[in-house]
Design a protein around this motif. Structure first.
Motif, short mmCIF file in Angstrom:
data_model
loop_
_atom_site.label_atom_id
_atom_site.label_comp_id
_atom_site.label_asym_id
_atom_site.label_seq_id
_atom_site.Cartn_x
_atom_site.Cartn_y
_atom_site.Cartn_z
N PRO A 57 -14.49 -1.26 3.32
CA PRO A 57 -13.45 -2.53 3.33
C PRO A 57 -13.05 -2.61 4.03
O PRO A 57 -12.43 -1.89 5.05
N ALA A 58 -13.26 -3.99 4.53
CA ALA A 58 -13.00 -4.58 5.90
C ALA A 58 -10.74 -4.47 5.28
O ALA A 58 -10.25 -4.00 6.77
N LEU A 59 -10.40 -4.80 4.73
CA LEU A 59 -8.60 -4.42 4.78
C LEU A 59 -9.00 -3.79 2.72
O LEU A 59 -9.61 -3.88 2.05
N ALA A 60 -7.94 -3.24 2.50
CA ALA A 60 -7.29 -2.48 1.59
C ALA A 60 -5.99 -1.82 1.11
O ALA A 60 -5.16 -2.16 2.13
N PHE A 61 -5.62 -2.92 -0.32
CA PHE A 61 -4.35 -3.49 -0.48
C PHE A 61 -4.23 -1.85 -1.78
O PHE A 61 -5.14 -1.85 -2.30
N ILE A 62 -3.22 -1.46 -1.69
CA ILE A 62 -2.35 -0.28 -2.24
C ILE A 62 -1.14 -0.59 -2.82
O ILE A 62 -0.17 -0.42 -2.31
N ALA A 63 -0.73 -1.45 -3.91
CA ALA A 63 0.43 -1.93 -4.25
C ALA A 63 0.61 -0.92 -5.54
O ALA A 63 -0.27 -1.34 -6.70
N ALA A 64 2.20 -0.61 -5.95
CA ALA A 64 2.50 -0.21 -7.00
C ALA A 64 3.64 -1.67 -7.50
O ALA A 64 4.43 -1.80 -6.67
N THR A 65 4.21 -1.16 -8.83
CA THR A 65 5.29 -2.09 -9.69
C THR A 65 5.59 -1.96 -10.26
O THR A 65 6.23 -0.65 -9.48
N ALA A 66 6.66 -2.32 -11.48
CA ALA A 66 8.12 -1.87 -11.53
C ALA A 66 7.71 -0.80 -12.32
O ALA A 66 9.10 -0.23 -11.52
N ALA A 67 7.23 0.53 -12.07
CA ALA A 67 7.60 1.84 -13.16
C ALA A 67 7.85 2.76 -11.38
O ALA A 67 8.72 2.67 -11.53
N VAL A 68 7.00 2.75 -10.77
CA VAL A 68 6.98 3.05 -9.57
C VAL A 68 8.33 3.03 -9.08
O VAL A 68 9.10 3.66 -7.74
N ARG A 69 8.54 1.15 -8.67
CA ARG A 69 9.97 1.01 -8.03
C ARG A 69 11.65 1.27 -8.91
O ARG A 69 12.26 1.33 -8.12
N GLU A 70 10.80 1.32 -9.74
CA GLU A 70 12.49 1.86 -10.52
C GLU A 70 13.21 3.33 -10.92
O GLU A 70 13.83 3.45 -11.48
N ALA A 71 11.37 3.60 -11.06
CA ALA A 71 11.78 4.93 -11.41
C ALA A 71 12.44 6.01 -10.63
O ALA A 71 12.33 5.58 -9.67
N GLU A 72 13.27 6.71 -11.16
CA GLU A 72 14.39 7.73 -9.87
C GLU A 72 13.05 8.85 -9.14
O GLU A 72 12.96 8.98 -8.02
N ASP A 73 11.87 9.39 -9.86
CA ASP A 73 11.10 9.69 -9.15
C ASP A 73 10.16 8.82 -7.99
O ASP A 73 8.81 10.15 -7.63
N GLY A 74 10.10 7.27 -7.74
CA GLY A 74 8.87 6.74 -7.50
C GLY A 74 8.68 7.22 -6.54
O GLY A 74 7.63 7.10 -5.59
N PRO A 75 9.68 8.04 -4.82
CA PRO A 75 9.50 8.13 -4.42
C PRO A 75 8.83 9.29 -4.12
O PRO A 75 7.91 9.22 -3.43
#
Length: 502
Positions: A83-101
């Motif tokens: 594709p010309a552009l691809a977005f890969i985004a994560a929201t609340a669970a990954v943002r707030e989880a201790e092991d998200g990073p």
């Protein structure tokens, strides 16, 4: 702000979006034709990344494994599509989880995908932008219910105002005490403290759980048009469905047709959150939006000249252009019938009626390459159910009735029950007259804009007046023109007056 898409305005291009939510992981491939946005591929996995968060503060081990498996596949699909552009985004669970990073690092190592973790403020903003991408003049409050969080954003006449993120997703409400509706109503009420300044008449509801709730209401009420986007229902009616869901046991919900077991687990929580919002915000109606964070990311990346276009007109142009014989025909038709449209009774409001007439002209050739024996019903169905945003369900029916008349369909359309549920008699008559005006213009000119400019139509003293420029009377004002003019005049309650010259 993301880098803008390709600079060639209107050139078709593919865009990919991966949304890593608390409940689902989804890949959507879009084809863009200017402002027209088509979903060409959509796949999701209900991984439940945020399922264990309230207890452990960490992502679900099983959910993370399912998510990474899905993301490996999604990465391969994107690599194939380019594709010309691809977005890969994560929201609340990954943002707030201790092991998200750690999860993001593992995804990058195993799939090559670099995840952008949205802040609560960003998630709210993109959800609101997604609503506006599909409903440009939205006015009220956007509510995006995910697995772990609820984002509320005020929308004022098509602009995004401030927002807030609240821990009101099903996974944020679930605990080891089990589902107890009365107890959870109290929890929800406490977490909604301070949101009264988001009070509004209309909630634009985003999220899979609320879409499922709307589909349940459609089934209960016998609603004939099973399209969730811009499904509009009174808050009182949807509240009754929400209360029914909240009272239903999981075993009962498991038996609902089309409802997955994983969705059945979270739906009662979503129903209770909607109950709380209706009460706290004083909501009068709910409008469903199938567009949210993914489309918001895409919308922000559009060139400004493209983003300001009307999605209904852009979508109708793209649909009609695939069949049409002349790219200039829709504009010529719209100009030619404008005196007739001005003479019609107001159906929605004068400004909106003009937009819908423009849209109908862009659909004038939608049936050109369909089998003539089935052109009427196929064109009607395509317009009624086309994945084109920016129109209410009543407006869908209005355009479908107009196209039905444009191709010679009678007053009884292919779906009379659907039409009568969505349009009153005056609206049906207005749509039919619009379609007959387009049919007159198309048949008079043979769909040739250069011929159309040599004829005029107008309304005066109770008559539909058709005239042709000098030298064009024999060419343009023949027997077929008379038949088409008579049909339109009768639909408008006028007599027909054909003149050979001004």
């Amino acid at each position: 702000m993301p880098e803008a898409l390709l600079s060639a305005l209107g050139a078709p291009r593919d865009v990919a979006a991966i949304d890593i939510g608390s409940n689902s992981v989804r890949l959507v491939l879009y084809r863009l034709e200017g402002r027209a946005i088509w979903t060409v591929f959509n796949e999701k996995v209900l991984a439940g990344l945020g399922r264990d968060m309230p207890v452990t503060g960490r992502l679900s081990v099983e959910g993370a494994a399912q998510a990474i498996t899905a993301l490996k596949r999604f990465s391969a699909v994107i690599e194939g599509v380019q594709p010309a552009l691809a977005f890969i985004a994560a929201t609340a669970a990954v943002r707030e989880a201790e092991d998200g990073p750690d999860f993001c690092d593992k995804v990058a190592a195993e799939t090559g995908l670099r995840i952008r973790v949205l802040s609560g403020e960003e998630e709210a903003r993109y959800a609101a932008l997604g609503v506006l991408a599909g409903i440009p003049h939205a006015d009220g409050v956007a509510g995006d219910l995910g697995g772990s969080s609820l984002e509320l954003v005020r929308l004022a006449n098509g602009t995004v105002e401030r927002g807030v993120t609240l821990p009101l997703g099903p996974f944020a409400l679930a605990d080891d005490k089990g589902f107890d509706a009365d107890r959870l109503r109290g929890v929800i009420a406490k977490r909604l403290n301070g949101v009264e300044d988001f009070s509004a008449a209309t909630l634009y509801a985003v999220g899979g759980a609320w879409r499922t709730l709307a589909q349940a209401h459609m089934a209960v009420s016998g609603y004939p048009l099973r399209i969730v986007h811009q499904y509009q229902v009174s808050a009182a009616d949807l509240l009754a469905t929400a209360q029914l869901v909240a009272r239903s046991s999981k075993a009962s919900l498991d038996k609902w047709p089309g409802l997955s077991k994983k969705r059945a687990e979270t739906l009662p929580y979503a129903a209770l959150v909607l109950e709380g919002l209706i009460e706290r915000l004083g909501l009068k109606q709910i409008v469903l939006s199938a567009w949210g964070v993914r489309e918001g990311l895409l919308y922000e990346a559009l060139e400004p000249e493209v983003a300001v276009a009307d999605p209904l007109l852009a979508g109708c142009s793209a649909l009609g252009a695939r069949q049409g014989i002349s790219p200039t025909l829709p504009g010529a038709l719209n100009g030619w019938i404008s005196p007739l449209v001005a003479a019609l009774p107001v159906v929605f409001d004068r400004e909106r009626d003009a937009v819908l007439a423009d849209a109908a002209c862009r659909l004038a050739d939608i049936g050109a390459r369909l089998h003539p024996d089935h052109r009427v019903e196929l064109s009607f169905d395509q317009v009624l159910r086309a994945p084109v945003p920016g129109q209410t369900h009543a407006e869908r029916a209005y355009l479908a009735v107009a196209v039905n008349a444009r191709y010679g369909g009678g007053a009884a359309t292919p779906e009379p029950k659907t039409v009568s549920r969505l349009l009153n008699e005056d609206q049906q008559q207005g749509a039919r007259a619009l379609g007959l005006a387009i049919r007159l213009a198309c048949d008079l000119s043979g769909r040739a804009p250069q011929l159309l400019v040599n004829a005029r139509a107008g309304v005066k003293d109770g008559a539909l007046i058709l005239t042709a420029a000098d030298g064009y009377a024999d060419v343009l004002l023949g027997e077929q023109t008379r038949r088409r003019g008579k049909a339109l005049a009768e639909a408008m309650g006028l007599k027909l007056d054909i003149r050979s010259a001004d």
